[in-house]
Design a protein around this motif. Structure first.
Motif, short mmCIF file in Angstrom:
data_model
loop_
_atom_site.label_atom_id
_atom_site.label_comp_id
_atom_site.label_asym_id
_atom_site.label_seq_id
_atom_site.Cartn_x
_atom_site.Cartn_y
_atom_site.Cartn_z
N SER A 299 0.83 -1.20 0.00
CA SER A 299 0.00 0.00 0.00
C SER A 299 0.87 1.26 0.00
N THR A 300 0.20 2.41 -0.01
CA THR A 300 0.93 3.68 0.04
C THR A 300 1.63 3.84 1.39
N SER A 318 -0.06 4.54 6.59
CA SER A 318 -0.59 4.51 5.23
C SER A 318 -2.06 4.86 5.31
N ASP A 320 -5.83 5.71 3.15
CA ASP A 320 -6.59 5.47 1.92
C ASP A 320 -7.76 6.46 1.89
N TYR A 326 -9.24 3.20 6.48
CA TYR A 326 -8.71 4.47 6.00
C TYR A 326 -7.29 4.73 6.50
#
Length: 607
Positions: A299-300, A318, A320, A326
């Protein structure tokens, strides 16, 4: 290109025809139009006059599959670019893809034409966002034996690297300063000799756009607002579905943070995984690739992970903006092994640009700047200031297997874009957080009439009572200054620190100097760069990590002279705040974001 200042025109100061011989590198400052991110007279945009030479850019191609053979930039001192030789081959599309590309390009052209009939907000207007020394530069191959004034301290042995936003292509529509492609600037010190290089971080996004010869990926802040933002997303998803672009390997720009961890320099922005950048033996920079921690992370990752100076662990978040969870928290061992994700429940997606660590806890801000994508349907920005929400901080054990033990402490009307440090005070059962509280909270992203303020603050989170207190560290209202971008002694991160070194963000968004702030007394010692000279984040480098004096070290900062149009790196003694040395740089260094220093010993161990 038309000479009028339309919303998609970049303007560069002109060199008058009467410039004396030998002074061609000096740029006359013409008349200016005053405008800024927040209020008049903060960013100055040169007026174009009759006879002004038109700057050249890397122009978007007229068809989807052609490739511009050279990379063109706003005129600077001549520098070669590695992209001319390393440009990827043109994509091979079938007939259907070519036809679809032409149709989508026509739709995009119609969209751009429609957008240009409306005035852009200052927060998305490239004439504001990338004017003057916020404008991009070409790459600079490594240059050695730079001129030095003064004496470089012996402890400065390694490389200072700083990240920044540097758009590779001229914006065709809206553009925010944060949208630019990542470029790393490196100043390497070895045996009193100094070199400089600057290179784009070759993200998946940039590599594909170079192959296409045009910008195609949406800009998260400058373009994705209102109905036109929805249209841009639909165009991009259509291109992805047809195989014209590939977003599956990341869409980030890697332009914000830098951290050296597990023998790797990582360039980061919170919309993607980090990118591994290698510093070569001769001081140049080379992108190794997108880094997923050997397949452990998908993920980011936010651009401000925290490296614990005692344990050597790296802590990160991280977030979202579309699907739950989230927010996730995780950490890496000193050798790079990742912990399981800890899902932190949030009721809505929230911008979390930074966080803090203490000896035993991670401190997570859940503040009032949130993402509401339906706002685009109503014609607005998806990044909004939610006045009904109450800001809070979550305190979670560093080794927590899940978020069940997180303790939330409300801190009303508090928005800290950056947190400088945090520590525990067991005698009062409090966690102390040091950050710059910004008002209006969303002023970086959305146009507003109120001038931005960034107040250095001490926030005390009482874990026993669940209450918080907040006070400005500089108590006298007459002495308040905007303090943004900086750090404490990173060898004491997460522990009680006395000093912080922060950029004097005045006149906003420029940086006229930096301040050494005593966090206990509020005493401020300023170092001002001088008339029409501005910089960015000050980096504190300890003379000796084991020194008993917390401020025993040096401040490194890029400084640009807007009158002479030249840049340098300044080295200031952090104890007496006096200039020790300055290095003349071979090319302009735009104002940018965050940096770090890597010692020569660590460079030798690079992966």
């Amino acid at each position: 290109m038309a000479s009028s200042t339309s919303p998609n025109t970049w303007v560069k100061p002109t060199i008058p025809s009467s410039t004396p011989k030998g002074a061609s590198a000096k740029i006359r400052k013409p008349d200016y139009i005053s405008c800024s991110l927040q209020a008049p007279s903060l960013i100055r945009i040169p007026k174009q006059s009759t006879g002004t030479s038109t700057p050249t850019y890397n122009q978007p191609s007229t068809t989807s599959i052609s490739i511009n053979p050279t990379t063109k930039f706003p005129k600077e001192k001549s520098q070669s670019s590695s992209f001319t030789d390393n440009r990827p081959a043109a994509p091979e599309w079938n007939f259907f893809q070519k036809a679809a590309a032409i149709a989508l390009d026509a739709a995009e052209s119609a969209l751009v034409s429609h957008e240009r009939r409306h005035q852009l907000p200052k927060t998305a207007d490239p004439r504001v966002q990338i004017a003057g020394n916020f404008a991009p530069v070409p790459e600079t191959p490594v240059q050695h034996l730079l001129p030095v004034t003064g004496k470089i301290p012996k402890c400065i042995d390694g490389v200072y690297v700083r990240n920044g936003a540097n758009p590779h292509y001229e914006p065709v529509a809206g553009h925010h300063f944060f949208d630019g492609d990542g470029m790393v600037h490196a100043v390497k010190f070895r045996d009193s000799a100094v070199s400089y290089a600057s290179r784009f971080t070759e993200t998946n996004r940039l590599v594909q756009e170079r192959a296409l010869g045009r910008p195609v990926f949406p800009k998260a802040i400058g373009e994705l607002h209102g109905h036109s933002g929805i249209a841009r997303l639909l165009l991009f998803y259509a291109r992805g579905a047809l195989g014209l672009v590939d977003p599956t390997h990341g869409m980030g720009v890697a332009n914000a943070g830098l951290v050296y961890f597990n023998n790797r320099l990582l360039a980061m922005s919170e919309d993607d995984l980090p990118y591994h950048v290698r510093v070569t033996c001769n001081g140049d920079l080379k992108t190794v690739g997108r880094y997923d921690f050997d397949g452990q992370h998908r993920s980011t990752m936010i651009a401000h992970p925290k490296l614990d100076p005692v344990s050597g662990e790296l802590f990160a978040l991280s977030y979202d903006v579309i699907t739950k969870p989230y927010l996730k928290y995780f950490k890496f061992s000193p050798t790079g092994e990742k912990s399981p994700d800890v899902e932190i429940p949030l009721p809505q997606p929230t911008m979390i640009h930074d966080f803090a660590i203490t000896e035993n806890f991670v401190v997570v801000p859940d503040q009032q700047v949130v993402f509401k994508l339906p706002e685009m349907i109503r014609g607005g920005s998806p990044v909004i200031y939610d006045k009904e929400k109450v800001s809070r901080f979550g305190v979670l054990d560093k080794n927590a297997p899940d978020a069940s033990g997180i303790r939330w402490v409300e801190a009303p009307d508090c928005f800290c874009f950056h947190l400088w440090n945090a520590w525990e005070e067991p005698e009062t059962d409090e966690v102390v957080v040091i950050g710059s509280c910004m008002t209006p909270p969303d002023s970086i992203f959305n146009e507003c009439d109120e001038s931005l303020k960034s107040v250095l603050s001490e926030i005390r989170l009482n874990l026993r009572t669940g209450k918080s207190t907040r006070r400005p560290i500089i108590s006298a209202e007459s002495e308040q200054v905007n303090l943004e971008a900086g750090m404490v002694n990173r060898h004491r991160l997460g522990r009680k620190t006395r000093f912080a070194y922060l950029a004097l963000a005045e006149p906003w968004p420029k940086v006229s100097g930096f301040a050494k702030v005593d966090l206990f007394t509020g005493e401020v010692t300023k170092f001002i760069y001088g008339d029409q000279r501005y910089g960015g984040e000050p980096l504190f480098l300890p003379r000796d990590p084991c020194s008993e004096d917390e401020d025993d070290g040096y401040i490194l900062a890029f400084v640009h002279d807007e009158k002479e149009w030249k840049s340098e790196l300044q080295i200031v003694n952090a104890m007496d705040m006096k200039l020790e040395a300055s290095i003349e740089l071979p090319s302009r260094v735009p104002y940018g974001f965050h940096g770090t220093f890597i010692s020569s010993k660590d460079l030798e161990k690079q992966a």
